[in-house]
Design an enzyme around this catalytic site. Sequence first.
Site: not given
Ligand code: BGC
Length: 781
Positions: A219
């Site tokens: 993530d």
């Molecule tokens: C989220 C993800 C997301 C990523 C990119 C993170 O903060 O938890 O679900 O894909 O950011 O935006």
Amino acid sequence: MTAQDDEALLDAKASILTGADMWSLPAAPDLGFPGLTMSDGPIGVRGVRWTGDPSVALPSPTALAATWDVSLVQRVGALLAQEARRKDVRVLLAPTVNLQRSPLGGRHFECFSEDPLLTGLLAAAYVRGVQGGNVAVTVKHFVANDFETERMTASVTVSERALRELYLLPFEIVVREAGPWGIMSAYNAVNGVRMSENDALINGVLREEWGFDGFVVSDWFGAHDTVAAALGGLDVAMPGMLSPFGPPLAAAVREGKVPPEVVDAKAARVLDLARRTSAPAPATRYDGAAIAREVSARAMTLLRNDGVLPLAGAPRIALIGGLAKESRIMGGGSAQVTPERAVSAFDGLTAAGLDVGYARGADPSERLLPATVPVSVIAKVADGSVLAELDQPEAVIQWVGQLPEGIDPGALDTVVLRGTLTPGESGEHLLGLEGTGPFRLTVDGETLFDGVVAPESADPFASVFFPPQTVFARALEAGRPVTVEVAHRAGAAAGPVPFLGFALLHREPRPDADSLLAEAVRAAAEADVAVVVVGTSKEVESEGFDRTSLRLPGRQDELVARVAAANPRTVVVVNAGSPVEMPWRDEVAALLLTWFPGQEGGHALADVLTGAAEPGGRLPTTWPTVLEDCPVVDVTPKDGVLEYGEGIFVGYPAWQRAGTAPAFEFGSGLGYTTWSYESAEHTEGVLTVTVRNTGARPGREVVQVYLSPAVPDPERPARRLVGFAVAEAGPGESTTVTVPVPDRAYATWHDGAWRPNPGPYLLHTGHSLTDTRLTTPVEHT
Ligand code: BGC
């Protein structure tokens, strides 16, 4: 090959294991890797810019789940692949398959269900759809990211059994049924081991046991330790900024801390990803708006109807609620896209030719919305000369991680949002800005504010998704245009992670709250039917924080109660992504959930109210009477640890064990026709069910099958969903569906393996968890 070539190759391999920037992997010509771009997900494809690059905006995942329809969800996936291709995105950061452990979870709306099977089967369909378009997914967030509070650091303590039977199960189903090309690791740790470094779960369970052969991406900013993440199974650390992969990974290999084969395997997976996503896009074209409208209507869940719906004749409708005009079509956080358009309830009902009068009544939030005017975005360097100028349909910018092309963060000094506003009414207008840092707000050159706005919270997500608003009143004259400008000194854009987000706000003059309520009650009393739209706001449902209450914000409960007292034909439309308390639910003629309905929500609402479409939804999660009744009401880690102490009793099995009746049961939802369940026969792992449409209209029924041990076992759910199918039939017609009930349905996880639990069982088949109509005994051997 020389030693020098080997070294260069190692650098190249390490380089493609992290971002070139916020969203893309760099090209590596020596490896034959062209680079590729990733984007959120899951309701559209945002692209590399947070604002200004419209995408189709579909209903949120709780709505998708309410359809219980795998083929429809697969079509949604195919449409998203088309959107991704249009934006040259090869990896869609979706679907989210974490579980709705508690309705307080901030990203509840972004997950499918409290049930792991429903989640897994719908997510598998979504993945088949996306990957059928030769676009990869990253099923996320692996695993146990079912809350937001301290999500970056918290460790979840969870039993092996709950992990297997609940939280891992949707991932397992997707891996086994749909072969996803990517998985995203969660921010949190599980039983003390960070998920970006979790060798046992990534290398062990995901790869070796389930045979997952795609890539694992962290993530965003969720990978921290080069060696632990490399050995723990992470392939790609995103984004490029502050990354532990890339050069630090190559260095770890040189220092002998990471075997070169480990990096080879990771690079090979990224090359595989490029190969898989390089096949041409399929020829079939999908109509985004049409699919968004169809799914939205199919998801709408009718929980109560005294016969007022579908509307008969040509009633005079009092449409009431701030959300009826400014509908909330999606939840907050990384799941946001810039929609192609947002059709409100007012727009939809009016376009359908209905006789609609409008009264605001009450709002879900006191916060102002961005001005609804097109704006110019002007980026300037310190001497005032213009670096770039772009036009945008909305008065908000959110540049996260990278700035639009042509804007060098080092040179950027000031960004201006400029729009021309033509007041609809004379009087006190509210004008303002949303954001933190140095700002100047002017109207026709006159300065309303020149100063620095301090952040209200230390949480960086709060300033991104939920920044403070600075608001001023100003008298304006109807029809006389004014130029409104917000200028922001953008020093922060030059940090390691460029970020720039602010908005220009505007609100037309408005009576006070008491007068708004009184006006709505009057309008309701004078109309044939009152349609009241209530729901949640950006402050309530978003990534980055959990909810603290399930109550409707503002005076919306009071609004519904008073309108219902004024007009017995009151239809309440709930525009929320996850459960809310509805204390007035027994006092209204009809109650319809639209969820976060996506860009075509207003048209779909008109379709359902008029009966042009049947409300097809069934609850994918239990709706409580009050928060306190819910099985899990604490999502706040203590000393960095969140205990999943309830084990496998999450969602409806926990409600059933506690013997508490919710407001609305899992699986419930009404259509516009009635059904009789004629037979259910079980042979060789398949239940064959015949149902008959006993009403006067064609309709669709979600046939649900729940399994019970014939001898109740306190260690197992009294009922567990084991399969479902969508049946369609015309008036008076019968139809037959088949529902596979695999051996796994009877198994539980004990002592490191799935154990079969032979014995007598009952299969309950019917309309919802508790409204089952047929019981089929099964002897499982
Ligand atoms: C989220 C993800 C997301 C990523 C990119 C993170 O903060 O938890 O679900 O894909 O950011 O935006």
